[in-house]
Scaffold this active site. Structure first.
Site, short mmCIF file in Angstrom:
data_model
loop_
_atom_site.label_atom_id
_atom_site.label_comp_id
_atom_site.label_asym_id
_atom_site.label_seq_id
_atom_site.Cartn_x
_atom_site.Cartn_y
_atom_site.Cartn_z
CB ALA A 11 -3.58 1.98 -0.99
CG HIS A 176 1.31 -18.72 0.81
ND1 HIS A 176 1.18 -18.92 -0.37
CD2 HIS A 176 1.61 -17.36 1.03
CE1 HIS A 176 1.63 -18.25 -1.10
NE2 HIS A 176 2.11 -17.23 -0.27
P1 A3D Z 1 3.14 -3.16 0.47
O1 A3D Z 1 3.47 -2.63 -0.96
O2 A3D Z 1 4.16 -2.71 1.70
O3 A3D Z 1 1.56 -2.55 1.03
C1 A3D Z 1 1.19 -2.72 2.18
C2 A3D Z 1 0.28 -1.48 2.61
O4 A3D Z 1 -0.18 -1.68 3.81
C3 A3D Z 1 1.24 -0.23 2.54
O5 A3D Z 1 0.92 0.76 1.83
C4 A3D Z 1 0.95 0.26 4.12
O6 A3D Z 1 1.10 1.67 4.39
C5 A3D Z 1 -0.32 -0.38 4.39
N1 A3D Z 1 -0.68 -0.58 5.91
C6 A3D Z 1 0.50 -0.70 6.86
N2 A3D Z 1 -0.39 -0.71 7.87
C7 A3D Z 1 -1.77 -0.55 7.89
C8 A3D Z 1 -2.93 -0.48 8.57
N3 A3D Z 1 -2.73 -0.73 9.88
N4 A3D Z 1 -4.05 -0.09 7.90
C9 A3D Z 1 -4.16 0.13 6.51
N5 A3D Z 1 -2.94 -0.17 6.00
C10 A3D Z 1 -1.96 -0.14 6.36
O7 A3D Z 1 2.98 -4.60 0.07
P2 A3D Z 1 2.25 -5.66 -0.88
O8 A3D Z 1 1.08 -4.73 -1.22
O9 A3D Z 1 3.42 -5.85 -1.89
O10 A3D Z 1 1.98 -6.93 0.06
C11 A3D Z 1 0.96 -6.89 0.99
C12 A3D Z 1 0.77 -8.27 1.61
O11 A3D Z 1 0.64 -9.04 1.07
C13 A3D Z 1 2.28 -8.35 2.65
O12 A3D Z 1 1.76 -8.85 3.79
C14 A3D Z 1 2.74 -9.61 1.52
O13 A3D Z 1 3.60 -10.46 2.58
C15 A3D Z 1 1.52 -10.26 1.24
N6 A3D Z 1 1.58 -11.16 0.12
C16 A3D Z 1 0.81 -12.38 0.23
C17 A3D Z 1 1.07 -13.17 -0.97
C18 A3D Z 1 0.23 -14.34 -0.88
O14 A3D Z 1 0.38 -15.19 -1.62
C19 A3D Z 1 -0.59 -15.00 0.34
C20 A3D Z 1 1.86 -12.80 -2.07
C21 A3D Z 1 2.47 -11.49 -2.01
C22 A3D Z 1 2.55 -10.82 -1.21
#
Ligand code: A3D
Length: 320
Positions: A11, A176
């Site tokens: 989230a 990617h």
């Molecule tokens: P962020 O805002 O850090 O959210 C990640 C969430 O995951 C945090 O709220 C954490 O508390 C939660 N978390 C950590 N461990 C666990 C767990 N074991 N169980 C449940 N929740 C957990 O990151 P974001 O939302 O900006 O990005 C999320 C992911 O997407 C990252 O790995 C980025 O690198 C990836 N991402 C991928 C793309 C693609 O195009 C593939 C683009 C942008 C970001």
């Protein structure tokens, strides 16, 4: 008929945006799961309180318990940590691999019939690991990257040509990241391929090469600007497009990280390919024929993904 149930595992920035979009589009009821206490609850309540103003009917719930995702039709996974300064690629792999294990087992135990879309990076390796840990059918687990990479390419092309983004279609293959393969030959403005547009004087090869490179660097460009995180609006909207294609059986032709066994010369691996997404999940892989140069780029990308898979197997010997 009950509304579909959409479980968002993670989230954070993307998870919250996914919840907002899913509610605004009335795709279904939303459960936000995160280990950070208060974050999913707070975001769910905040979005729910926008409902009376926006006029959407969707229930939102935040939770730390996997039992709340029971029976989800779609799970979108963003759980994990981003790469921080000083962290090696293998450090990040090790941490997010553990996260994929807990998430995969949670989905296996509580939402085994869901269509699962992984967004956590490094994407092609994490979607593979998530499928391994969850044991779900391959066609029900895929990764979001190609829709986002193509959207970035389309945006830059529409700026270059001064035409609506709606009339620009783009085709991006491969893993990617740095090795993604934007297929210029199959990218068009209202059906006119980019090489023809060069001949028509709409752009030059040099400008097109620069746009392709900017697309490859699209994620890093946003990180450089934001400084404290990575892109989240466009990644969320891209995954919602995939979820909607599944929930509404739209048979959309979308590039995504899918399990490819046989097509494109691949022998059972996850990588970015054009697919058809409908009620069966990833229903079809489009087996396009590449030119020699395109094939060489695609092979380089596949090798980079294979390197990540080997590193995962080195970290967790149960993954073979
Ligand atoms: P962020 O805002 O850090 O959210 C990640 C969430 O995951 C945090 O709220 C954490 O508390 C939660 N978390 C950590 N461990 C666990 C767990 N074991 N169980 C449940 N929740 C957990 O990151 P974001 O939302 O900006 O990005 C999320 C992911 O997407 C990252 O790995 C980025 O690198 C990836 N991402 C991928 C793309 C693609 O195009 C593939 C683009 C942008 C970001």
């Amino acid at each position: 008929m009950a509304r579909p149930k959409i479980a968002l595992i993670g989230a954070g920035q993307i998870g919250g945006t996914l919840a907002h979009l899913a509610a605004m589009k009335e795709l279904g009821d939303v459960v936000l799961f995160d280990i950070a206490e208060g974050t999913p609850e707070g975001k769910a309540l905040d979005i729910a309180e926008s409902g009376p103003v926006e006029g959407f009917d969707a229930a939102l719930k935040g939770t730390q318990s996997y039992s709340d995702i029971a029976g989800a039709d779609v799970c979108i996974v963003t759980a994990g940590v981003p790469r921080k300064p000083g962290m090696s690629r293998d450090d990040l792999l090790g941490i997010n691999l553990k996260v994929m294990k807990s998430v995969g087992e949670g989905i296996r135990d509580h939402a085994p019939d869901a269509f699962v879309i992984c967004i956590t990076n490094p994407l092609d390796a994490m979607v593979w690991a998530l499928r391994e840990y969850s044991g779900l059918p391959h066609e029900k687990v895929c990764g979001m990257a190609g829709v986002l990479d193509s959207a970035r390419f389309r945006h830059f092309l529409s700026l270059e040509f001064g035409v609506s983004m709606r009339d620009v279609s783009a085709f991006v293959l491969g893993g990617h990241g740095d090795t993604m393969v934007p297929l210029v030959r199959y990218s068009t403005v209202a059906g006119i391929p980019l090489p023809d547009l060069i001949k028509m004087g709409w752009t030059t090869q040099e400008k097109l090469d620069a746009i392709v490179q900017r697309t490859r660097d699209g994620g890093a460009e946003i990180v450089g600007l934001l400084k404290t995180g990575s892109a989240f609006y466009a990644p969320a909207t891209s995954a919602i497009e995939m979820a909607e294609a599944y929930l509404k059986d739209q048979k959309r032709v979308l590039p995504c990280a899918a399990y490819v066994d046989g097509a494109l010369g691949l022998d059972g691996m996850y990588v970015g390919v054009p697919t058809v997404i409908g009620a069966g999940g990833v229903e079809r892989i489009i087996d396009i024929k590449m030119t020699k140069d395109e094939q060489a780029m695609f092979d380089g990308s596949v090798n980079a993904v294979q390197g990540l898979l080997d590193a995962c197997k080195g970290i967790d010997s149960s993954l073979q």
